[in-house]
Scaffold this motif. Structure first.
Motif, PDB file in Angstrom:
ATOM      1  N   ALA A 190     -18.700  51.233  44.179  1.00 37.51           N
ATOM      2  CA  ALA A 190     -17.779  51.468  43.355  1.00 37.51           C
ATOM      3  C   ALA A 190     -18.028  51.681  41.913  1.00 37.51           C
ATOM      4  O   ALA A 190     -17.481  52.775  41.114  1.00 37.51           O
ATOM      5  CB  ALA A 190     -16.697  50.217  43.427  1.00 37.51           C
ATOM      6  N   VAL A 191     -19.044  50.915  41.404  1.00 42.17           N
ATOM      7  CA  VAL A 191     -19.472  51.128  39.941  1.00 42.17           C
ATOM      8  C   VAL A 191     -19.779  52.541  39.617  1.00 42.17           C
ATOM      9  O   VAL A 191     -19.789  53.200  38.792  1.00 42.17           O
ATOM     10  CB  VAL A 191     -20.468  50.129  39.548  1.00 42.17           C
ATOM     11  N   SER A 192     -20.829  52.836  40.877  1.00 39.37           N
ATOM     12  CA  SER A 192     -21.518  54.257  40.555  1.00 39.37           C
ATOM     13  C   SER A 192     -20.681  55.415  40.745  1.00 39.37           C
ATOM     14  O   SER A 192     -20.578  56.444  39.730  1.00 39.37           O
ATOM     15  CB  SER A 192     -22.664  54.236  41.640  1.00 39.37           C
ATOM     16  N   LEU A 193     -19.677  55.182  41.613  1.00 42.54           N
ATOM     17  CA  LEU A 193     -18.541  56.252  41.710  1.00 42.54           C
ATOM     18  C   LEU A 193     -17.593  56.257  40.455  1.00 42.54           C
ATOM     19  O   LEU A 193     -17.478  57.484  39.828  1.00 42.54           O
ATOM     20  CB  LEU A 193     -17.653  56.032  42.732  1.00 42.54           C
ATOM     21  N   CYS A 194     -17.459  55.154  39.683  1.00 40.40           N
ATOM     22  CA  CYS A 194     -16.383  55.365  38.673  1.00 40.40           C
ATOM     23  C   CYS A 194     -17.289  56.069  37.542  1.00 40.40           C
ATOM     24  O   CYS A 194     -16.718  56.895  36.798  1.00 40.40           O
ATOM     25  CB  CYS A 194     -16.056  53.853  38.011  1.00 40.40           C
ATOM     26  N   ASP A 195     -18.486  55.554  37.376  1.00 38.11           N
ATOM     27  CA  ASP A 195     -19.229  56.292  36.295  1.00 38.11           C
ATOM     28  C   ASP A 195     -19.474  57.824  36.563  1.00 38.11           C
ATOM     29  O   ASP A 195     -19.299  58.653  35.662  1.00 38.11           O
ATOM     30  CB  ASP A 195     -20.588  55.779  36.367  1.00 38.11           C
ATOM     31  N   ALA A 196     -19.714  58.059  37.874  1.00 41.84           N
ATOM     32  CA  ALA A 196     -19.803  59.801  38.161  1.00 41.84           C
ATOM     33  C   ALA A 196     -18.643  60.237  37.934  1.00 41.84           C
ATOM     34  O   ALA A 196     -18.710  61.470  37.211  1.00 41.84           O
ATOM     35  CB  ALA A 196     -20.168  59.789  39.683  1.00 41.84           C
ATOM     36  N   VAL A 197     -17.360  59.975  38.390  1.00 41.04           N
ATOM     37  CA  VAL A 197     -16.163  60.678  38.047  1.00 41.04           C
ATOM     38  C   VAL A 197     -15.691  60.964  36.641  1.00 41.04           C
ATOM     39  O   VAL A 197     -15.310  61.716  36.272  1.00 41.04           O
ATOM     40  CB  VAL A 197     -15.367  60.333  38.992  1.00 41.04           C
ATOM     41  N   ALA A 198     -16.585  59.626  35.973  1.00 45.29           N
ATOM     42  CA  ALA A 198     -15.885  59.896  34.481  1.00 45.29           C
ATOM     43  C   ALA A 198     -16.902  60.825  33.772  1.00 45.29           C
ATOM     44  O   ALA A 198     -16.544  61.550  33.129  1.00 45.29           O
ATOM     45  CB  ALA A 198     -16.345  58.556  33.896  1.00 45.29           C
ATOM     46  N   LEU A 199     -18.358  60.987  34.250  1.00 43.07           N
ATOM     47  CA  LEU A 199     -19.080  62.006  33.682  1.00 43.07           C
ATOM     48  C   LEU A 199     -18.713  63.416  34.093  1.00 43.07           C
ATOM     49  O   LEU A 199     -18.926  64.241  33.474  1.00 43.07           O
ATOM     50  CB  LEU A 199     -20.657  61.672  34.200  1.00 43.07           C
ATOM     51  N   GLY A 245     -15.554  64.326  34.657  1.00 43.40           N
ATOM     52  CA  GLY A 245     -14.704  64.479  33.667  1.00 43.40           C
ATOM     53  C   GLY A 245     -13.486  65.352  34.155  1.00 43.40           C
ATOM     54  O   GLY A 245     -12.950  66.066  33.300  1.00 43.40           O
ATOM     55  N   ASP A 246     -13.013  65.129  35.411  1.00 44.72           N
ATOM     56  CA  ASP A 246     -11.683  65.839  35.981  1.00 44.72           C
ATOM     57  C   ASP A 246     -10.596  64.941  35.954  1.00 44.72           C
ATOM     58  O   ASP A 246     -10.835  63.966  36.872  1.00 44.72           O
ATOM     59  CB  ASP A 246     -12.073  66.550  37.227  1.00 44.72           C
ATOM     60  N   GLU A 247      -9.552  65.172  35.527  1.00 46.60           N
ATOM     61  CA  GLU A 247      -8.255  64.302  35.677  1.00 46.60           C
ATOM     62  C   GLU A 247      -7.805  64.013  37.168  1.00 46.60           C
ATOM     63  O   GLU A 247      -7.069  63.258  37.526  1.00 46.60           O
ATOM     64  CB  GLU A 247      -7.129  65.059  34.968  1.00 46.60           C
ATOM     65  N   SER A 248      -8.294  65.002  38.165  1.00 39.63           N
ATOM     66  CA  SER A 248      -8.107  64.702  39.503  1.00 39.63           C
ATOM     67  C   SER A 248      -8.445  63.305  40.105  1.00 39.63           C
ATOM     68  O   SER A 248      -8.142  62.717  40.826  1.00 39.63           O
ATOM     69  CB  SER A 248      -8.635  65.717  40.546  1.00 39.63           C
ATOM     70  N   ALA A 276     -11.563  51.013  34.357  1.00 43.68           N
ATOM     71  CA  ALA A 276     -10.980  51.068  33.158  1.00 43.68           C
ATOM     72  C   ALA A 276     -11.700  51.928  32.162  1.00 43.68           C
ATOM     73  O   ALA A 276     -11.350  52.783  31.218  1.00 43.68           O
ATOM     74  CB  ALA A 276     -10.702  49.600  32.461  1.00 43.68           C
ATOM     75  N   GLY A 277     -13.043  51.767  32.014  1.00 41.64           N
ATOM     76  CA  GLY A 277     -13.822  52.562  31.175  1.00 41.64           C
ATOM     77  C   GLY A 277     -13.968  53.960  31.335  1.00 41.64           C
ATOM     78  O   GLY A 277     -13.864  55.145  30.860  1.00 41.64           O
ATOM     79  N   ALA A 278     -13.947  54.371  32.820  1.00 39.55           N
ATOM     80  CA  ALA A 278     -13.670  55.612  33.334  1.00 39.55           C
ATOM     81  C   ALA A 278     -12.324  56.273  32.916  1.00 39.55           C
ATOM     82  O   ALA A 278     -12.362  57.365  32.564  1.00 39.55           O
ATOM     83  CB  ALA A 278     -13.911  55.663  34.757  1.00 39.55           C
ATOM     84  N   LEU A 279     -11.383  55.534  33.226  1.00 39.21           N
ATOM     85  CA  LEU A 279     -10.040  56.002  32.761  1.00 39.21           C
ATOM     86  C   LEU A 279     -10.090  56.413  31.474  1.00 39.21           C
ATOM     87  O   LEU A 279      -9.405  57.280  30.826  1.00 39.21           O
ATOM     88  CB  LEU A 279      -8.757  55.104  33.356  1.00 39.21           C
ATOM     89  N   ALA A 280     -10.166  55.572  30.382  1.00 36.51           N
ATOM     90  CA  ALA A 280     -10.499  55.788  29.123  1.00 36.51           C
ATOM     91  C   ALA A 280     -11.266  57.083  28.549  1.00 36.51           C
ATOM     92  O   ALA A 280     -10.913  57.608  27.987  1.00 36.51           O
ATOM     93  CB  ALA A 280     -10.898  54.462  28.145  1.00 36.51           C
ATOM     94  N   LYS A 281     -12.388  57.183  29.284  1.00 38.10           N
ATOM     95  CA  LYS A 281     -13.052  58.451  29.093  1.00 38.10           C
ATOM     96  C   LYS A 281     -12.422  59.884  29.233  1.00 38.10           C
ATOM     97  O   LYS A 281     -12.472  60.938  28.885  1.00 38.10           O
ATOM     98  CB  LYS A 281     -14.334  58.405  29.980  1.00 38.10           C
ATOM     99  N   LEU A 282     -11.657  59.543  30.279  1.00 37.28           N
ATOM    100  CA  LEU A 282     -10.773  60.803  30.935  1.00 37.28           C
ATOM    101  C   LEU A 282      -9.476  60.881  30.128  1.00 37.28           C
ATOM    102  O   LEU A 282      -8.555  61.564  30.821  1.00 37.28           O
ATOM    103  CB  LEU A 282     -10.407  60.736  32.299  1.00 37.28           C
ATOM    104  N   GLY A 283      -9.245  59.837  29.022  1.00 37.71           N
ATOM    105  CA  GLY A 283      -8.170  60.115  28.016  1.00 37.71           C
ATOM    106  C   GLY A 283      -7.050  59.488  28.681  1.00 37.71           C
ATOM    107  O   GLY A 283      -5.833  59.502  27.878  1.00 37.71           O
ATOM    108  N   ASP A 284      -7.018  58.517  29.558  1.00 41.92           N
ATOM    109  CA  ASP A 284      -5.964  57.738  30.118  1.00 41.92           C
ATOM    110  C   ASP A 284      -5.503  56.556  29.147  1.00 41.92           C
ATOM    111  O   ASP A 284      -6.462  55.636  28.982  1.00 41.92           O
ATOM    112  CB  ASP A 284      -6.126  57.456  31.744  1.00 41.92           C
TER     113      ASP A 284
END
Length: 512
Positions: A235-244, A246-249, A270-278
């Motif tokens: 879960a942690v690695s996936l959050c990091d990957a999708v944040a990097l 950088g797609d809003e999907s 939460a960190g990944a969401l913040a990186k995506l501008g949420d």
């Protein structure tokens, strides 16, 4: 004796597990060239290897691995480079079922880092992936410690193994590392974003189900811990990957993940969401900074993303940091596995400490787990190290709590203990003298436990009774310490008392 002769007692159906220990110790005294020769011999006889005792072969793989990586001398690196990747491939194909340490073979391929070695490694990972996520992490770790290897030899081919639960997190961590280090312009898994989002949703559902029914991951503690650790890591690695990527999907699945109760997963989502501008991710990070178990990561993400000034300054104080360090340490799978119900700083001092040349800040932190009908609490240490004793320190004087941790932390070749059943004649005589001293002090039922050697000083550890109370006692003939053990759930043992004894002496000497 040739390598073939040395290996003969270890291979095949007739190998004697008892005698194997002796032969393995002989091989362990060898060197890197001997290790390469052992691997070549194993590869030359796959049929015999296949029918060998898995326990013996697992131990042999550990010996070979240690010989090839110990000290990493120039000759060792040269011999590692001379190892043919096909040899490791052949051995891996021929290993008996249930053999341990096969991941150490794959680690050697990562250490080589040649194009051929990495392609063989990728093929093995795709065909015969590791079954333990921590083993997989070790296999790939050299690739995150060096930048002298070809990304094309690994990616995208290795991503075929993303469906393997034990391997997925480590593969994504490696891909995430490549993005952060600037070695690739786009994330290696960017073309698989839909699959990553779906996988994140699936892992989040599994973790949510686990939160409602922990037995969903297994019926015994080791199985549950392994599967939970695997799911959290993914879960942690996936959050990091999708944040990097950088797609809003990815936002919808991240919102599903941030609702989980697991602090680390919440924080990463939460960190990944913040990186995506949420905006909700941003708000959640600020809220998580108030939770000791998530505080350090939440603050780090907020600072990285430029809104650290929204964090309450009280969450950045030394006291708040010490509480966060203790809560985070206790939350690790190899400790309590869950955050404490409460943490509170007892006392903090700046002092000279074992193994440090200059004064350091040492903080004692009380923590508590409210388990409904019962409560577990103790006092741990942060600063020079983060640690908690298994014995109960709650009612000890603060000076002694500092001392017992100082004694635990002391590391010196001339500080050690000898158990009572291993005493030589001279040590027996020393302990007899200490025992007579304790008899003069009024102790009864005195039984030797261990002899502690502290630089040029010696102290005896005993169990005894005084005025009808069972206790552990330490004495050097001048200073005597005792602690009652009767009626206590987690009393100090002889080793704990030796930590207290030497810690008192060191802190008095250092800070007088």
């Amino acid at each position: 004796m040739s390598i073939q002769q040395s290996l003969a007692p270890l291979l095949g159906k007739q190998a004697d597990p008892v005698a194997a220990g002796y032969h393995l110790r002989e091989l362990a005294a060898g060197d890197a060239p001997a290790a390469v020769a052992i691997l070549a011999q194993l590869a030359d006889d796959p049929a015999t290897l296949q029918e060998s005792d898995p326990a013996i072969i697992g131990a042999l793989l550990r010996v070979v691995h240690d010989l090839l990586i110990k000290d990493r001398a120039e000759q060792t690196d040269s011999m590692l480079g001379s190892l043919e990747p096909d040899v490791i491939d052949q051995i891996d194909r021929s290993l008996p079922a249930e053999v341990s340490n096969r991941h150490l073979l794959l680690h050697l391929l990562s250490l080589q880092r040649t194009d051929k070695a990495l392609r063989v490694l990728v093929q093995i990972l795709n065909d015969r992936p590791p079954t333990d996520w921590m083993d997989a992490g070790l296999v790939l770790s050299p690739l995150m410690q060096h930048d002298d290897w070809s990304v094309d030899a690994v990616f995208p081919e290795v991503l075929k193994s993303l469906s393997e639960p034990a391997l997925a997190a480590s593969l994504l961590d490696l891909a995430n590392y490549l993005v952060r280090s600037g070695r690739v312009q786009s994330h290696p898994a960017a073309g698989m974003l839909d699959g990553l989002n779906e996988l994140l949703g699936e892992v989040s559902r599994r973790l949510a189900f686990f939160e409602e029914n922990p037995r969903a991951f297994g019926d015994d503690v080791p199985t549950v811990q392994k599967r939970l650790g695997e799911a959290v890591a993914l879960a942690v690695s996936l959050c990091d990957a999708v944040a990097l990527i950088g797609d809003e999907s990815s936002i919808a699945k991240l919102n599903q993940t941030v609702a989980l109760r697991h602090r680390r997963v919440q924080c990463e989502a939460a960190g990944a969401l913040a990186k995506l501008g949420d905006e909700e991710g941003r708000k959640r990070l600020v809220e998580l900074s108030e939770d000791p178990a998530a505080r350090l990561r939440a603050i780090a993400y907020a600072d990285e993303l430029g809104f650290g000034d929204e964090i309450d300054p009280q969450q950045r104080t030394d006291q708040a940091t010490a509480e966060a360090e203790m809560a985070l340490w206790l939350s690790q799978p190899h400790q309590m596995g869950v955050p404490p119900t409460s943490v509170e700083v007892v006392e903090s001092r700046r002092m000279l400490w074992p193994s440090f040349d200059s004064p350091v800040d040492v903080t004692l932190v009380r923590f508590e787990y409210n388990l409904g009908d019962r409560c577990y609490s103790n006092i741990g240490m942060t600063g020079p190290a983060t640690y908690t004793m298994s014995c109960d320190l709650a009612d000890m004087p603060v000076e002694d709590i500092f001392a017992i941790y100082a004694g635990w932390h002391a590391d010196h070749p001339d500080i050690f203990t000898v158990a009572a059943d291993s005493f030589n004649e001279a040590q027996i005589r020393v302990m007899e003298g200490f025992q007579q001293h304790l008899q003069h002090l009024g102790y009864e039922d005195i039984r030797p436990a261990m002899l502690g050697l502290f630089l040029d000083e010696r102290a005896g550890m005993f169990t005894a009774s005084r005025e009808g109370t069972e206790c552990v006692v330490a004495t050097d003939g001048l200073e005597t310490i005792d602690h009652a053990i009767a009626g206590r759930n987690r009393p100090l043992g002889p080793a704990d008392l030796f930590n207290l004894y030497k810690g008192r002496k060191m802190l008095r000497t250092f800070n007088s």
